[in-house]
Scaffold this active site. Sequence first.
Site, PDB file in Angstrom:
ATOM      1  N   LYS A 103     -24.413 -12.119  31.530  1.00  0.00           N
ATOM      2  CA  LYS A 103     -23.883 -13.460  31.276  1.00  0.00           C
ATOM      3  C   LYS A 103     -22.371 -13.388  31.395  1.00  0.00           C
ATOM      4  O   LYS A 103     -21.643 -13.405  30.407  1.00  0.00           O
ATOM      5  CB  LYS A 103     -24.304 -13.942  29.888  1.00  0.00           C
ATOM      6  CG  LYS A 103     -25.801 -14.117  29.738  1.00  0.00           C
ATOM      7  CD  LYS A 103     -26.130 -14.573  28.336  1.00  0.00           C
ATOM      8  CE  LYS A 103     -27.635 -14.728  28.168  1.00  0.00           C
ATOM      9  NZ  LYS A 103     -28.003 -15.132  26.801  1.00  0.00           N
TER      10      LYS A 103
ATOM     11  N   ASP B  19     -27.881  -6.641  29.339  1.00  0.00           N
ATOM     12  CA  ASP B  19     -26.712  -7.520  29.330  1.00  0.00           C
ATOM     13  C   ASP B  19     -25.514  -6.801  29.933  1.00  0.00           C
ATOM     14  O   ASP B  19     -25.440  -5.569  29.942  1.00  0.00           O
ATOM     15  CB  ASP B  19     -26.357  -7.922  27.893  1.00  0.00           C
ATOM     16  CG  ASP B  19     -27.150  -9.123  27.421  1.00  0.00           C
ATOM     17  OD1 ASP B  19     -27.836  -9.745  28.251  1.00  0.00           O
ATOM     18  OD2 ASP B  19     -27.101  -9.422  26.213  1.00  0.00           O
TER      19      ASP B  19
ATOM     20  N   GLY C  58     -25.480  -5.841  24.042  1.00  0.00           N
ATOM     21  CA  GLY C  58     -24.261  -5.280  23.484  1.00  0.00           C
ATOM     22  C   GLY C  58     -24.196  -5.566  21.999  1.00  0.00           C
ATOM     23  O   GLY C  58     -24.726  -6.567  21.519  1.00  0.00           O
TER      24      GLY C  58
END
Length: 418
Positions: free
Chosen positions: A222, A200, A253
């Site tokens: 994202k 991520d 995260g």
Amino acid sequence: MAEHPAYPVGLRLTGRRVVVLGGGQVAQRRLPALIAAGADVLLVSPSATPSVEAMADAGEIAWERRPYREGDLAGAWYALIATGDTDANTLASAEAERHRVWCVRSDDADAATAWTPATGHSEGVTVAVLTTNARGRDPRHTAAIRDAVVEGLRDGTLVAPHHRTRTPGVALVGGGPGDPDLITVRGRRLLAEADVVIADRLGPRDLLAELPPHVEVIDAAKIPYGRFMAQEAINNALIEHARQGKAVVRLKGGDPYVFGRGMEELHALAEAGIPCTVVPGISSSISVPGAAGIPVTHRGVAHEFTVVSGHVAPDDERSLVDWPSLAKLTGTLVILMGVDKIGRIAETLVAHGKSPETPVALVQEGTTAAQRRVDATLATVGEAVVREDVKPPAVIVIGEVVAVGPKEPSDRPEQPSE
């Protein structure tokens, strides 16, 4: 007489009698390992530290609350002598010699028949470091060597790539708030063993640079209102690579289960019959405020804290957050993913009774080199976000705890000029 090095050996103490004399700090440090080894531990000491006493209260050890006396070491396989009475230690050491009981003395290594090594553990491996003789023993030196070896085993740097333990399947790893040093030891080890890492944007990006060249890194970023990899595509990528027999790490995260869609990915893997390991991570909801000097709880100020997602506005029909109820709470409110909605969130909280003067702090890029903190109130936070150009990722803290930390030097009153 020539001095010989100690002979290293591992003692199997399960069900065997071990006697510990003295209930102080030495016993407090050594007892957990003896208990973990399954030893039948008898503590002989008039007093003990609270931690040692708790072990006795829990039934992990037997405790006779008295000084040492002759005969205490009868039937023992191993003894730890750590009282504050040198004479008692000498007598006990002599008894251990007569009964051929291996004996460690905390006050006199030369008089002992055994030494305690500096030990550490990593995935079924015990590392024990001993110096070669009693004289010149430096516990700090042996501990430093122990730590270096254990760290190398944990992060994979001491194991040749073709010898690394690879477990096909997927590990959902919480990478923490951003600082690469804040990932868990287990998470870092799994990264070192990975064939594929699906990462991520909010994961600890610096760790990716440490991966060997053969590791495939897939960007599952994202980015808000930008490019993104659909969740279904992420699930499919996890399944596809795991079915090829690869060790796959899904690096996220924070924590996988705190607004991280970890359970969605776990369900997809379970339906596909893919084994999955979940490694918790340090959540940014607590760590980022802490890094900015804000405790989410503080005695006399806040007895609770609530973490909510702010990615959906309060007036959006998709919102699952009971904002009116949150406005009535007296504790700390931590909002994740709410930078662009904070203006409307603040208005809603004030409309339902929260004081407009309630302190607010926005911590952007927390725990990283780019970290910065912007302070405001509920009445001014909407304007502050625009004025200060606060961007995601940022953790928002609302409550009196924002004001309890020490002031920065720039906030202190100016001294009068001479």
